[in-house]
Design a protein around this motif. Structure first.
Motif, PDB file in Angstrom:
ATOM      1  N   GLY A 251       5.484   5.199   7.355  1.00  0.00           N
ATOM      2  CA  GLY A 251       5.704   5.838   5.857  1.00  0.00           C
ATOM      3  C   GLY A 251       6.343   6.896   5.923  1.00  0.00           C
ATOM      4  N   ALA A 252       6.449   7.925   6.871  1.00  0.00           N
ATOM      5  CA  ALA A 252       7.105   9.262   6.806  1.00  0.00           C
ATOM      6  C   ALA A 252       8.581   8.891   6.812  1.00  0.00           C
ATOM      7  N   GLU A 253       8.987   7.585   7.535  1.00  0.00           N
ATOM      8  CA  GLU A 253      10.426   7.420   7.535  1.00  0.00           C
ATOM      9  C   GLU A 253      11.019   6.797   6.015  1.00  0.00           C
ATOM     10  N   GLN A 254       9.803   6.388   5.450  1.00  0.00           N
ATOM     11  CA  GLN A 254      10.354   5.714   3.961  1.00  0.00           C
ATOM     12  C   GLN A 254      10.096   6.769   2.771  1.00  0.00           C
ATOM     13  N   GLY A 255       9.524   8.113   3.356  1.00  0.00           N
ATOM     14  CA  GLY A 255       9.310   9.021   2.234  1.00  0.00           C
ATOM     15  C   GLY A 255       7.900   8.841   1.575  1.00  0.00           C
ATOM     16  N   VAL A 256       6.853   8.305   2.347  1.00  0.00           N
ATOM     17  CA  VAL A 256       5.646   8.520   1.699  1.00  0.00           C
ATOM     18  C   VAL A 256       5.180   9.984   1.787  1.00  0.00           C
ATOM     19  N   PRO A 257       4.979  10.536   0.162  1.00  0.00           N
ATOM     20  CA  PRO A 257       4.613  12.120   0.524  1.00  0.00           C
ATOM     21  C   PRO A 257       3.135  12.236   0.413  1.00  0.00           C
ATOM     22  N   ALA A 258       2.428  12.008   1.511  1.00  0.00           N
ATOM     23  CA  ALA A 258       0.983  12.164   2.061  1.00  0.00           C
ATOM     24  C   ALA A 258       0.888  12.508   3.614  1.00  0.00           C
ATOM     25  N   LYS A 259      -0.271  13.186   3.521  1.00  0.00           N
ATOM     26  CA  LYS A 259      -0.788  13.698   4.948  1.00  0.00           C
ATOM     27  C   LYS A 259      -2.280  13.076   5.157  1.00  0.00           C
TER      28      LYS A 259
ATOM     29  N   ILE B 199      -5.623   2.894  18.279  1.00  0.00           N
ATOM     30  CA  ILE B 199      -5.760   2.346  17.091  1.00  0.00           C
ATOM     31  C   ILE B 199      -6.767   3.216  16.375  1.00  0.00           C
ATOM     32  N   VAL B 200      -6.230   3.977  15.693  1.00  0.00           N
ATOM     33  CA  VAL B 200      -6.931   4.898  14.759  1.00  0.00           C
ATOM     34  C   VAL B 200      -6.903   4.780  13.188  1.00  0.00           C
ATOM     35  N   ASP B 201      -7.825   4.472  12.452  1.00  0.00           N
ATOM     36  CA  ASP B 201      -8.076   4.420  11.169  1.00  0.00           C
ATOM     37  C   ASP B 201      -8.071   6.088  10.528  1.00  0.00           C
ATOM     38  N   VAL B 202      -7.267   6.179   9.601  1.00  0.00           N
ATOM     39  CA  VAL B 202      -7.103   7.352   8.927  1.00  0.00           C
ATOM     40  C   VAL B 202      -7.129   7.478   7.575  1.00  0.00           C
ATOM     41  N   VAL B 203      -7.395   8.350   7.026  1.00  0.00           N
ATOM     42  CA  VAL B 203      -7.291   8.456   5.321  1.00  0.00           C
ATOM     43  C   VAL B 203      -6.001   9.613   5.082  1.00  0.00           C
ATOM     44  N   THR B 204      -5.156   8.994   4.124  1.00  0.00           N
ATOM     45  CA  THR B 204      -3.993  10.070   3.898  1.00  0.00           C
ATOM     46  C   THR B 204      -4.292  10.444   2.321  1.00  0.00           C
ATOM     47  N   VAL B 205      -3.718  11.609   2.094  1.00  0.00           N
ATOM     48  CA  VAL B 205      -3.715  11.853   0.520  1.00  0.00           C
ATOM     49  C   VAL B 205      -2.332  12.183   0.059  1.00  0.00           C
ATOM     50  N   ARG B 206      -2.134  11.930  -1.061  1.00  0.00           N
ATOM     51  CA  ARG B 206      -0.892  12.240  -1.748  1.00  0.00           C
ATOM     52  C   ARG B 206      -0.731  13.903  -1.769  1.00  0.00           C
ATOM     53  N   ASP B 207       0.491  14.309  -1.248  1.00  0.00           N
ATOM     54  CA  ASP B 207       0.523  15.872  -1.477  1.00  0.00           C
ATOM     55  C   ASP B 207       0.412  16.242  -2.877  1.00  0.00           C
ATOM     56  N   GLY B 208       0.640  16.118  -3.707  1.00  0.00           N
ATOM     57  CA  GLY B 208       0.649  16.567  -5.035  1.00  0.00           C
ATOM     58  C   GLY B 208      -0.976  16.305  -5.533  1.00  0.00           C
TER      59      GLY B 208
ATOM     60  N   ALA C   5      -5.120   8.232  -2.604  1.00  0.00           N
ATOM     61  CA  ALA C   5      -5.513   8.578  -1.180  1.00  0.00           C
ATOM     62  C   ALA C   5      -5.314   7.064  -0.616  1.00  0.00           C
ATOM     63  N   LEU C   6      -5.180   6.875   0.620  1.00  0.00           N
ATOM     64  CA  LEU C   6      -4.944   5.555   1.212  1.00  0.00           C
ATOM     65  C   LEU C   6      -5.634   5.630   2.897  1.00  0.00           C
TER      66      LEU C   6
ATOM     67  N   ARG D 207       0.919  -0.986   0.010  1.00  0.00           N
ATOM     68  CA  ARG D 207      -0.079  -0.054  -0.115  1.00  0.00           C
ATOM     69  C   ARG D 207       0.730   1.397   0.004  1.00  0.00           C
ATOM     70  N   ARG D 208       1.827   1.315   0.608  1.00  0.00           N
ATOM     71  CA  ARG D 208       2.900   2.330   0.946  1.00  0.00           C
ATOM     72  C   ARG D 208       3.347   2.585  -0.689  1.00  0.00           C
ATOM     73  N   GLN D 209       3.925   1.439  -1.133  1.00  0.00           N
ATOM     74  CA  GLN D 209       4.655   1.637  -2.527  1.00  0.00           C
ATOM     75  C   GLN D 209       3.441   2.260  -3.705  1.00  0.00           C
ATOM     76  N   ALA D 210       2.499   1.816  -3.419  1.00  0.00           N
ATOM     77  CA  ALA D 210       1.467   2.317  -4.437  1.00  0.00           C
ATOM     78  C   ALA D 210       1.296   3.714  -4.309  1.00  0.00           C
ATOM     79  N   LEU D 211       1.268   4.246  -3.054  1.00  0.00           N
ATOM     80  CA  LEU D 211       0.894   5.818  -2.731  1.00  0.00           C
ATOM     81  C   LEU D 211       2.213   6.484  -3.441  1.00  0.00           C
ATOM     82  N   ILE D 212       3.513   5.868  -2.853  1.00  0.00           N
ATOM     83  CA  ILE D 212       4.699   6.724  -3.349  1.00  0.00           C
ATOM     84  C   ILE D 212       4.713   6.847  -4.968  1.00  0.00           C
ATOM     85  N   ALA D 213       4.360   5.488  -5.699  1.00  0.00           N
ATOM     86  CA  ALA D 213       4.475   5.431  -7.170  1.00  0.00           C
ATOM     87  C   ALA D 213       3.446   6.124  -7.808  1.00  0.00           C
TER      88      ALA D 213
END
Length: 296
Positions: free
Chosen positions: A63-71, A179-188, A52-53, A41-47
């Protein structure tokens, strides 16, 4: 908009939002992609294969440590008893996990829950031995009597009580808001389509609001979407608490917000456990400007 998440009923209101036309009313056509692997899932967002995830907030720190560009733009639910620790009857307290083997999936939300509980009791992750198992596998192994402690989720928590000498030590209801589920959206995507982000949030809350007065219709949609019977879907949802717009305001806003405080804690615990190489800067990973929403 392409939205990815794992197979988990906590994300089911998105299907309700689709079936009931709440997404279309916001001018959105959303493609849902179910991706079971956390790393995938992280790689799909990065690529850029996902816009959104849906994920757990502790995974956002990884994901932040791995450079996932999302908030984080939306908190959707919190576990309220759907996750927990099962043990043999000779283990009376969390402190008695010292020196024990505990089945858990490393780097997954179950691991974060375990690390948080251990930390609350002053126990270092070095004081236990990890047996790497996915939650379902861990639950089945515990039920079969092959292990004496495991971090798992429903339906294995309920089934654990049927094992002679088996019990639930504690659940996420005993440690609420972790344990909280969230939605992140890619910055771009968020920068290019802020209206779509707001629309997605709007449709989500309309779907959540639909479920209470229309339980039968809602459960029918959820059951069909996840290949579950309506009763089974209802049982699974009983351990989940969907958040309201006011809950999201309280969780995502502030300086620091509760969401940022939880991200900091997750980054610290995962780093101490050796699962990430550095503690990432998580203070700017929440984008609360898409709130509040006014439910139509």
């Amino acid at each position: 908009l392409t939205l990815g998440f794992k197979t988990w009923v906590g994300y089911s209101p998105f299907y309700v939002a689709d079936k009931e036309g709440f997404l279309a009313a916001e001018g959105l056509q959303v493609e849902f992609q179910r991706i079971e692997g956390t790393a995938e899932r992280r790689q799909a967002l990065i690529a850029g294969r996902l816009d959104a995830l849906g994920t757990t907030i502790d995974d956002v720190a990884v994901g932040a440590e791995q450079g996932v560009p999302a908030k984080v733009v939306l908190a959707v639910d919190r576990s309220n008893g759907a996750d927990g620790v099962v043990v043999s009857s000779d283990i009376e307290d969390v402190s008695e996990l010292r020196g024990r083997s505990v089945a858990v999936q490393p780097g997954f939300v179950s691991h974060f829950f375990l690390l948080y509980v251990l930390d609350q009791h002053g126990i270092s992750p070095k004081d236990i031995r990890i047996q790497a198992m996915e939650p379902d596998v861990a639950g089945a192994a515990f039920l079969a009597g092959r292990i004496d402690a495991a971090v798992t989720w429903e339906p294995w928590l309920s089934k654990a009580r049927t094992r002679p000498g088996g019990k639930v030590l504690l659940t996420s209801a005993d440690v609420p808001g972790i344990i909280v589920d969230v939605v992140t959206v890619r910055d771009g995507f968020a920068k290019a389509h802020p209206g779509a982000v707001k629309g997605l949030i709007q449709a989500w809350f309309r779907a959540v609001g639909y479920l209470q007065p229309h339980p039968e219709e809602g459960l029918a949609i959820i059951g069909q979407s996840f290949s579950l019977g309506q009763r089974e879907a209802g049982d699974m949802l009983s351990g989940v608490r969907f958040l309201t717009p006011s809950h999201d305001e309280q969780f995502l806003k502030g300086s620091p917000s509760p969401a940022v405080s939880l991200l900091r804690k997750a980054a610290s615990l995962y780093w101490e456990a050796g699962l990430i190489k550095r503690q990432p800067d998580v203070d700017n990973l929440v984008a609360s400007q898409y709130l509040p929403v006014a439910i139509k």
